[in-house]
Design a protein around this motif. Structure first.
Motif, short mmCIF file in Angstrom:
data_model
loop_
_atom_site.label_atom_id
_atom_site.label_comp_id
_atom_site.label_asym_id
_atom_site.label_seq_id
_atom_site.Cartn_x
_atom_site.Cartn_y
_atom_site.Cartn_z
N UNK A 46 0.83 -1.20 0.00
CA UNK A 46 0.00 0.00 0.00
C UNK A 46 0.87 1.26 0.00
N UNK A 47 0.34 2.30 -0.61
CA UNK A 47 0.96 3.62 -0.61
C UNK A 47 0.06 4.50 0.25
N UNK A 48 0.63 5.17 1.21
CA UNK A 48 -0.14 6.02 2.11
C UNK A 48 -0.71 7.22 1.35
N UNK A 49 -1.86 7.67 1.79
CA UNK A 49 -2.44 8.90 1.27
C UNK A 49 -3.33 9.52 2.32
N UNK A 50 -3.52 10.82 2.17
CA UNK A 50 -4.48 11.56 2.97
C UNK A 50 -5.37 12.28 1.98
N UNK A 51 -6.68 12.15 2.17
CA UNK A 51 -7.64 12.73 1.24
C UNK A 51 -8.85 13.22 2.02
N UNK A 52 -9.67 14.01 1.34
CA UNK A 52 -10.88 14.55 1.94
C UNK A 52 -12.09 13.97 1.22
N UNK A 53 -13.09 13.55 1.99
CA UNK A 53 -14.29 12.99 1.36
C UNK A 53 -15.05 14.06 0.57
N UNK A 54 -15.99 13.60 -0.24
CA UNK A 54 -16.68 14.49 -1.18
C UNK A 54 -17.62 15.50 -0.50
N UNK A 55 -17.81 15.37 0.80
CA UNK A 55 -18.63 16.32 1.55
C UNK A 55 -17.76 17.33 2.29
N UNK A 56 -16.45 17.16 2.22
CA UNK A 56 -15.53 18.05 2.92
C UNK A 56 -15.59 17.89 4.43
N UNK A 57 -16.13 16.76 4.89
CA UNK A 57 -16.34 16.55 6.32
C UNK A 57 -15.31 15.65 6.97
N UNK A 58 -14.69 14.79 6.20
CA UNK A 58 -13.82 13.78 6.79
C UNK A 58 -12.49 13.73 6.05
N UNK A 59 -11.40 13.83 6.81
CA UNK A 59 -10.08 13.63 6.26
C UNK A 59 -9.69 12.18 6.54
N UNK A 60 -9.28 11.50 5.51
CA UNK A 60 -8.98 10.07 5.59
C UNK A 60 -7.50 9.87 5.34
N UNK A 61 -6.83 9.20 6.28
CA UNK A 61 -5.44 8.81 6.10
C UNK A 61 -5.39 7.29 6.11
N UNK A 62 -4.95 6.71 5.02
CA UNK A 62 -4.95 5.26 4.87
C UNK A 62 -4.18 4.56 5.98
N UNK A 63 -2.96 4.99 6.25
CA UNK A 63 -2.14 4.28 7.23
C UNK A 63 -2.69 4.42 8.65
N UNK A 64 -3.38 5.49 8.97
CA UNK A 64 -4.02 5.60 10.29
C UNK A 64 -5.08 4.52 10.46
N UNK A 65 -5.85 4.26 9.41
CA UNK A 65 -6.89 3.22 9.47
C UNK A 65 -6.23 1.85 9.61
N UNK A 66 -5.21 1.60 8.80
CA UNK A 66 -4.51 0.31 8.87
C UNK A 66 -3.84 0.11 10.23
N UNK A 67 -3.28 1.18 10.79
CA UNK A 67 -2.62 1.09 12.09
C UNK A 67 -3.60 0.79 13.22
N UNK A 68 -4.88 1.05 13.01
CA UNK A 68 -5.92 0.69 14.00
C UNK A 68 -6.23 -0.81 13.93
N UNK A 69 -5.68 -1.50 12.94
CA UNK A 69 -5.90 -2.93 12.81
C UNK A 69 -7.02 -3.30 11.86
N UNK A 70 -7.56 -2.33 11.15
CA UNK A 70 -8.62 -2.63 10.19
C UNK A 70 -8.03 -2.91 8.81
N UNK A 71 -8.71 -3.80 8.08
CA UNK A 71 -8.44 -3.99 6.66
C UNK A 71 -9.13 -2.85 5.94
N UNK A 72 -8.63 -2.48 4.77
CA UNK A 72 -9.26 -1.40 4.00
C UNK A 72 -9.61 -1.93 2.62
N UNK A 73 -10.89 -1.79 2.27
CA UNK A 73 -11.38 -2.15 0.95
C UNK A 73 -11.63 -0.84 0.20
#
Length: 149
Positions: free
Chosen positions: A26-53
């Motif tokens: 995986x390549x890390x990224x930080x992005x904003x959802x289409x509502x401008x409400x949520x900033x998503x960082x891939x590696x933060x989610x993975x570091x919580x122990x979740x799989x990402x689809x």
């Protein structure tokens, strides 16, 4: 956990498309959802122990439209991003407004990232040029499912 993989693999096989991601890590990224409400960082989610689809799509893609209801069903069946799997979708061509229309049309409740939030850059980084492409990333940051028949 084995049930989750079986369910996701069966879901992806049901799309009946040929798409692939050329990466194995995986390549890390930080992005904003289409509502401008949520900033998503891939590696933060993975570091919580979740799989990402991640579902890579675009609005006018017929196979993407056919696949989306199945992904929404899987999202609901697997705990709405509260358990082992975190769902998101990324459009490499659609504006935030178009992504919001998509979400409304298909009842998408998980994060959607359009070009305004970084979708094009993410799709390019992952080498995604065929749609839909769905990838599953493990908490170890390896891409487990990347090529679909």
């Amino acid at each position: 956990m084995k049930k989750i993989f079986t369910f996701i693999f069966a879901l992806i096989l049901s799309f009946n498309v040929k798409a692939q991601c050329p990466l194995t890590e995986a390549i890390d990224f930080t992005a904003t959802d289409c509502y401008g409400e949520e900033t998503i960082n891939l590696f933060e989610i993975l570091d919580r122990g979740q799989y990402v689809l991640i579902d890579f799509f675009y609005y006018n893609c017929g196979p993407c439209q056919k696949a989306c209801p199945k992904l929404v069903e899987a999202y609901e069946a697997l705990g709405c991003n509260e358990h082992d799997v975190f769902f998101m979708e990324i459009s490499y061509t659609d504006s935030d407004a178009k992504c919001q229309e998509w979400d409304e049309m298909f009842g998408v409740k998980y994060p959607t990232i359009g070009v305004d939030g970084g979708g094009l850059e993410i799709a390019d980084a992952y080498g995604i040029y065929t749609f839909p492409t769905v990838i599953l990333i493990s908490p170890r940051k390896t891409i487990l499912i990347q090529d679909f028949p």
